[in-house]
Scaffold this active site. Structure first.
Site, mmCIF file in Angstrom:
data_model
loop_
_atom_site.group_PDB
_atom_site.id
_atom_site.type_symbol
_atom_site.label_atom_id
_atom_site.label_comp_id
_atom_site.label_asym_id
_atom_site.label_seq_id
_atom_site.Cartn_x
_atom_site.Cartn_y
_atom_site.Cartn_z
ATOM 1 N N ALA A 13 3.249 -0.959 4.675
ATOM 2 C CA ALA A 13 2.659 -1.034 6.017
ATOM 3 C C ALA A 13 2.244 -2.447 6.413
ATOM 4 C CB ALA A 13 1.465 -0.087 6.110
ATOM 5 N N GLU A 37 12.809 -9.438 1.200
ATOM 6 C CA GLU A 37 12.027 -8.300 1.670
ATOM 7 C C GLU A 37 12.820 -7.021 1.420
ATOM 8 O OE1 GLU A 37 10.323 -6.597 5.950
ATOM 9 O OE2 GLU A 37 11.138 -8.620 5.848
ATOM 10 N N PRO A 82 0.787 -1.225 0.000
ATOM 11 C CA PRO A 82 0.000 0.000 0.000
ATOM 12 C C PRO A 82 0.824 1.281 0.000
ATOM 13 C CG PRO A 82 -0.079 -1.042 2.157
ATOM 14 C CD PRO A 82 0.607 -2.000 1.233
ATOM 15 N N ASN A 83 0.292 2.245 -0.698
ATOM 16 C CA ASN A 83 0.803 3.607 -0.796
ATOM 17 C C ASN A 83 2.066 3.753 -1.641
ATOM 18 O OD1 ASN A 83 -1.282 4.765 0.850
ATOM 19 N ND2 ASN A 83 -0.253 3.855 2.607
ATOM 20 N N ARG A 102 13.640 4.641 12.084
ATOM 21 C CA ARG A 102 12.336 5.304 12.088
ATOM 22 C C ARG A 102 11.561 4.945 13.353
ATOM 23 N NH1 ARG A 102 9.469 4.803 6.663
ATOM 24 N NH2 ARG A 102 8.318 6.520 7.593
ATOM 25 N N HIS A 154 12.772 -2.549 1.554
ATOM 26 C CA HIS A 154 12.181 -1.284 2.005
ATOM 27 C C HIS A 154 13.050 -0.153 1.483
ATOM 28 C CE1 HIS A 154 9.391 -3.341 4.616
ATOM 29 N NE2 HIS A 154 10.401 -4.110 4.991
ATOM 30 N N ASN A 199 8.094 -5.591 -1.249
ATOM 31 C CA ASN A 199 8.062 -4.429 -0.370
ATOM 32 C C ASN A 199 6.632 -4.374 0.143
ATOM 33 O OD1 ASN A 199 7.908 -1.988 0.932
ATOM 34 N ND2 ASN A 199 9.064 -0.863 -0.608
ATOM 35 N N TYR A 238 11.111 8.798 1.414
ATOM 36 C CA TYR A 238 11.054 7.772 0.376
ATOM 37 C C TYR A 238 11.720 8.172 -0.933
ATOM 38 C CZ TYR A 238 7.694 5.855 3.651
ATOM 39 O OH TYR A 238 7.098 5.367 4.774
ATOM 40 N N ARG A 264 4.759 11.217 -1.963
ATOM 41 C CA ARG A 264 4.547 10.879 -0.557
ATOM 42 C C ARG A 264 5.862 10.967 0.207
ATOM 43 N NH1 ARG A 264 4.271 5.232 2.134
ATOM 44 N NH2 ARG A 264 3.645 5.816 4.237
#
Length: 150
Positions: free
Chosen positions: A78, A99, A11-12, A108, A101, A75, A24, A19
């Site tokens: 969330a 995985e 998502p996103n 963070r 990111h 990725n 990012y 964003r």
């Protein structure tokens, strides 16, 4: 040629470039996809690159990848921190899962430091922006025994 590498985005991520660019970056998901396709092509790999904001759709793609992909680069965004269902789906696979990111999740908020997905992943790459995906494709090639050209 091996089966395609499935590159899944949660998502996103469709909002990359607008964003929180300070977190990012300014690359769009289309930019990252183009870079992934170029790198995979240079390695003789094909990729199937997808993005969804729906957990159910993401789970369906993971289920459908059984026997159809040589590896999964994901990725989960969330869903990384919330989805036991995604973990369970990834554990069904008998191919490498990497995985990725964009940001360094360990620098963070505390909640971002826990990943359910990591329990199913052979490796985790984070903090290198769009380059995280390229590193993941290189890792897949290495795992599959494909030597990078450079």
């Amino acid at each position: 040629m091996p089966l395609p590498v499935l590159v899944l985005n949660g998502p996103n991520l469709n909002m990359l470039g607008v964003r929180q660019p300070e977190v990012y970056g300014r690359q769009t998901l289309a930019d990252i996809e183009a870079d992934c396709r170029a790198r995979a092509g240079a390695l003789g790999l094909e990729i199937d690159f997808r993005q969804t904001n729906s957990e159910a759709e993401l789970l369906g793609w993971v289920h459908a990848s059984r026997g159809q992909a040589s590896a999964v680069v994901i990725n989960p965004a969330a869903f990384t921190h919330t989805s036991i269902a995604l973990l369970d789906a990834l554990l069904l696979l008998d191919v490498p899962v990497i995985e990725v990111h964009l940001s360094n999740v360990h620098r963070r908020e505390a909640f971002r430091r826990h990943s359910y997905v990591s329990q199913a992943a052979q490796g985790v790459i984070c903090g290198f922006g769009g380059q995280s995906y390229i590193l993941a494709i290189d890792a897949v090639a290495s795992i599959l025994g494909i030597a990078p050209e450079n």
